[in-house]
Write an enzyme that holds these catalytic residues in place. Structure first.
Site, PDB file in Angstrom:
ATOM      1  N   GLU A   1      39.471  21.894   1.452  1.00 51.81           N
ATOM      2  CA  GLU A   1      40.561  21.546   2.368  1.00 51.81           C
ATOM      3  C   GLU A   1      40.695  22.644   3.418  1.00 51.81           C
ATOM      4  O   GLU A   1      40.022  23.672   3.337  1.00 51.81           O
ATOM      5  CB  GLU A   1      41.866  21.350   1.591  1.00 51.81           C
ATOM      6  CG  GLU A   1      42.375  22.598   0.910  1.00 51.81           C
ATOM      7  CD  GLU A   1      43.559  22.332  -0.031  1.00 51.81           C
ATOM      8  OE1 GLU A   1      43.654  21.227  -0.585  1.00 51.81           O
ATOM      9  OE2 GLU A   1      44.375  23.238  -0.204  1.00 51.81           O
TER      10      GLU A   1
ATOM     11  N   GLU B   1      52.149  26.995 -10.659  1.00 52.34           N
ATOM     12  CA  GLU B   1      52.198  26.877  -9.204  1.00 52.34           C
ATOM     13  C   GLU B   1      53.284  27.808  -8.680  1.00 52.34           C
ATOM     14  O   GLU B   1      54.334  27.940  -9.307  1.00 52.34           O
ATOM     15  CB  GLU B   1      52.538  25.423  -8.844  1.00 52.34           C
ATOM     16  CG  GLU B   1      52.700  25.180  -7.364  1.00 52.34           C
ATOM     17  CD  GLU B   1      53.006  23.713  -7.051  1.00 52.34           C
ATOM     18  OE1 GLU B   1      53.012  22.884  -7.974  1.00 52.34           O
ATOM     19  OE2 GLU B   1      53.229  23.424  -5.864  1.00 52.34           O
TER      20      GLU B   1
ATOM     21  N   GLY C   1      57.549  26.319 -24.064  1.00 48.77           N
ATOM     22  CA  GLY C   1      58.240  25.706 -22.932  1.00 48.77           C
ATOM     23  C   GLY C   1      57.933  24.214 -22.866  1.00 48.77           C
ATOM     24  O   GLY C   1      57.033  23.716 -23.544  1.00 48.77           O
ATOM     25  N   GLY C   2      58.680  23.481 -22.036  1.00 45.95           N
ATOM     26  CA  GLY C   2      58.513  22.029 -21.932  1.00 45.95           C
ATOM     27  C   GLY C   2      57.091  21.638 -21.548  1.00 45.95           C
ATOM     28  O   GLY C   2      56.441  20.829 -22.217  1.00 45.95           O
TER      29      GLY C   2
ATOM     30  N   HIS D   1      49.915  23.057  -0.114  1.00 46.25           N
ATOM     31  CA  HIS D   1      49.262  24.202  -0.746  1.00 46.25           C
ATOM     32  C   HIS D   1      49.521  25.463   0.060  1.00 46.25           C
ATOM     33  O   HIS D   1      49.426  25.446   1.282  1.00 46.25           O
ATOM     34  CB  HIS D   1      47.743  23.999  -0.811  1.00 46.25           C
ATOM     35  CG  HIS D   1      47.322  23.119  -1.953  1.00 46.25           C
ATOM     36  ND1 HIS D   1      46.091  22.528  -1.983  1.00 46.25           N
ATOM     37  CD2 HIS D   1      47.948  22.745  -3.081  1.00 46.25           C
ATOM     38  CE1 HIS D   1      45.986  21.821  -3.096  1.00 46.25           C
ATOM     39  NE2 HIS D   1      47.101  21.928  -3.774  1.00 46.25           N
TER      40      HIS D   1
ATOM     41  N   LYS E   1      58.476  34.708 -29.970  1.00 46.76           N
ATOM     42  CA  LYS E   1      58.422  33.438 -30.702  1.00 46.76           C
ATOM     43  C   LYS E   1      57.341  33.437 -31.782  1.00 46.76           C
ATOM     44  O   LYS E   1      57.007  32.398 -32.321  1.00 46.76           O
ATOM     45  CB  LYS E   1      58.183  32.264 -29.735  1.00 46.76           C
ATOM     46  CG  LYS E   1      59.214  32.143 -28.607  1.00 46.76           C
ATOM     47  CD  LYS E   1      60.530  31.564 -29.116  1.00 46.76           C
ATOM     48  CE  LYS E   1      61.649  31.648 -28.095  1.00 46.76           C
ATOM     49  NZ  LYS E   1      61.628  30.588 -27.104  1.00 46.76           N
TER      50      LYS E   1
END
Lengths: 391, 290
Positions: B210, B99, B18-19, B248, B43
């Site tokens: 956080e 993500e 993939g990219g 997030h 692949k």
């Protein structure tokens, strides 16, 4: 993403959870027609994403058409904690003797789903959880197996639910878990789950019944790709905020806040940190806007367009720390967006670091923006600009 | 020394065709990481950036002796890719960059993880780097420098900011671990702190947390009870309003008052961890600790 009550009830009812007869209404006349077909008494409930609607005047009972007209007229169009009420749900009022809380959510600490039942229904369950944690019975579920029937029974008995309805409540809890699981819920709640008296008019068999008088269903936004029906419901519900709708269109993580310093950055933690620094240096953040990773020039221009569209914004701080994102792309986007203006609407302070930051700094048009080397300096300058405007 | 990653780590890149997978495989190779294979169903037999591609992770482990994997697979298929990595015998470390993996998928991954000895870092994380030696993920290598401070963080770009502040002052890092900002992650603060505590070359640790969840509070208790290595902290999201997701998926303050910046800062300070008001102040604290 949170469904409206009427949407959540549709989903619950389809799965077999009993809910009262109800109809959605956008005008007083529609509400009158709805109540006529449901039969009085009815509850009139504002359909907005606000907790504690009852206390805020968003839920009224009506015994007659004239009471209903008054209630619908008062609630439709009212401002409920910042949200304008466009629609109400007209619903058969349930003659109940007891109220339960039933819910399923993810316990992130344990990485597992947890089912909860409490006989303290009908009140703010978060207060109960904080003040009397033992008043809520909990059962963790192994996500690989799902909720076993015995687990549903166990948590219902532990909560102290009356024996004559315990079986029904356990069955509703399992259905709720399955829904939560299959539809990628983040929170699924029934509060209150009402228990009718044996003599209730609705109860033909002289047995007590349970019925979901409210319904909450929050969906994991990351899973909407495999929940097309729920994604459609989101489009219908909308966020009710023009800027947040625009952010959805552009695909930004965006939260509108009360202040006047507009904030654009890359990466959630760094943007939050920028907000905190604005506050630390005596300013007040107007928004959280994360352009995400690898943003190209057009995306940067879109971000500026978003923040400029907020009338409260007096200055803008751009904080980019490139990893995947390249400083020259960002600088190009800022130039491109600002060169379209005869006069820049609000002062823009830029701080670029990381990948290709030097290249970016070299091409930034310094007639249009203020450039600072460090995060701290950039934030302080943006706060000063905002203070000059509001002074 | 370092934790999780060293010069012997042999990496398979899942999704290398993939990219993102291709670009970052090249970046990792350029940094000196020992990328030995790719794994992409269908692949097998191809070569990307000079690296042989296999249809399965198990194939890459068997043929190339891979012992770590980095996952660049789109969110809809990422949990399956992590399951595959956990199923392949021989992988000590799996780093999931992806993500936006649905939380329920991660709940199932987490359950499987409890039955294995593999370390999972992420998902939704920048990865792991031992400066000058190897990086597994998307971190910009040039801002890191080798040294004696361990870094663990829930946020990628905040890691860069704090590391940059350290590096500018000549404070290098042993290893930096981005653990990710999702509600359910593999390696958490306590796991990472335990690794740093056991590393004789880590003289101090920076921990960037956080709002949302209670991992920072748990970490604070762990530090108070078990750690001799000094720790400095930073907590993002002091100004975040309750009920709003701040980018997030895990960064949301619940209505009941837990998971706030204040509760985390207090917990850390009560356990002897100085918490900086700004990233710059964190670097000041680290300087004092060393």
């Amino acid at each position: 993403m949170r469904l409206h009550e009427y949407q959540a009830k549709e989903v619950f009812a389809d799965a077999g959870i009993p809910t009262p007869d109800s109809q959605l209404a956008g005008t007083v006349e529609e509400a009158v027609d709805a109540a006529a077909s449901i039969g009085y008494p009815v509850a009139v409930k504002a359909q907005v994403h606000v907790g504690g609607r009852g206390k805020a005047g968003g839920i009224e009972l009506a015994d007659s058409e004239s009471e209903l007209r008054d209630a619908a007229d008062a609630i439709l169009g009212m401002d409920l904690k910042g949200y304008r009420v466009e629609r109400v749900l007209v619903e058969a009022a349930v003659d109940f003797v007891d109220e339960l809380y039933v819910g399923v959510t993810m316990d992130r600490g344990r990485g597992r789903p947890v089912a909860m039942v409490s006989t303290r229904g009908g009140v703010d369950i978060e207060e109960v959880a904080a003040e009397e944690p033992d008043a809520i019975a909990r059962e963790h579920v192994d996500p690989a197996f799902g909720m076993h029937p015995f687990q549903a029974r166990k948590v219902v008995y532990e909560a102290g639910v009356d024996r004559d309805v315990a079986g029904d409540v356990a069955s509703i809890l399992r259905t709720l878990y399955q829904l939560w699981d299959e539809r990628d819920g983040s929170d699924a709640e029934i509060n209150p789950l009402m228990i009718t008296s044996a003599e209730s008019a609705d109860s033909a068999s002289d047995e007590r019944e349970v019925i979901a008088a409210d319904a909450v269903f929050n969906v994991d936004e990351d899973a909407l790709f495999r929940q097309p029906e729920l994604a459609e419901m989101e489009d219908e519900a909308g966020s009710g905020d023009e800027l947040e709708a625009k952010a959805d269109e552009y695909g930004f993580d965006y939260v509108r806040l009360d202040g006047n310093v507009g904030i654009i950055g890359n990466g959630a933690g760094l943007v939050m940190t920028t907000l905190d620094l604005v506050d630390y240096y005596g300013g007040s953040p107007a928004n959280f806007l994360d352009v995400g990773g690898g943003a190209k020039a057009q995306r940067i221009a879109n971000a500026l367009d978003m923040v400029f569209s907020d009338d409260n914004v007096d200055s803008v701080v751009f904080n980019i720390f490139g990893g995947i994102t390249r400083g020259d792309e960002v600088a190009g986007g800022i130039n491109q967006a600002l060169e379209e203006f005869d006069e820049i609407p609000k002062p823009v302070v830029v701080r670029l670091a990381g990948t290709n930051a030097e290249e970016g700094m070299a091409i930034l048009n310094e007639e249009l923006v203020t450039v600072e080397d460090t995060l701290e300096e950039a934030v302080q300058r943006a706060v000063e600009y905002a203070q000059e405007v509001s002074a | 020394m370092s934790v999780l990653v060293d010069e012997d780590t042999r990496v398979v890149v899942q999704g290398i065709t993939g990219g993102e997978g291709r670009f970052h495989a090249e970046q990792m190779l350029e940094y000196g990481t020992n990328v030995v294979a790719g794994a992409v169903p269908g692949k097998g037999g191809q070569e990307i950036a000079g690296v042989p591609v296999y249809d399965t992770v198990q194939g890459a482990v068997r043929e190339e002796d891979a012992d770590a994997s980095v996952v660049f697979v789109p969110p809809a298929f990422a949990a399956d890719a992590v399951f595959e990595a956990l199923d392949a015998r021989g992988l000590d470390l799996v780093v999931a960059i992806t993500e936006g993996i649905p939380t329920q998928d991660m709940s199932r991954v987490y359950r499987r993880l409890e039955e294995t000895d593999t370390h999972l870092v992420g998902p939704n994380c920048p990865g792991v780097i031992t400066p000058g030696v190897a990086k597994l993920g998307i971190l910009p290598g040039n801002i890191f420098s080798a040294g004696r401070v361990g870094v663990v963080s829930r946020s990628g770009t905040l890691t860069y900011q704090v590391v940059d502040n350290l590096t500018q002052r000549g404070i290098g890092q042993t290893t930096a671990i981005g653990i990710g900002g999702d509600p359910i992650i593999g390696t958490d603060f306590v796991d990472a702190l335990e690794l740093f505590e056991g590393d004789p070359e880590t003289d101090a640790v920076v921990m960037c947390g956080e709002i949302g969840g209670e991992d920072e509070e748990e970490a604070a208790r762990y530090i108070g009870e078990y750690m001799d290595t000094p720790v400095a902290g930073f907590i993002a999201g002091r100004t975040a309003p309750p009920g709003k997701r701040m980018g997030h998926a895990g960064a949301i303050v619940s209505g009941s008052g837990t998971g706030t910046a204040d509760s985390k800062i207090t917990a850390l300070e009560d356990n002897g961890v100085p918490v900086g008001d700004t990233p710059e102040a964190v670097a000041d604290h680290v300087e004092d600790l060393l």
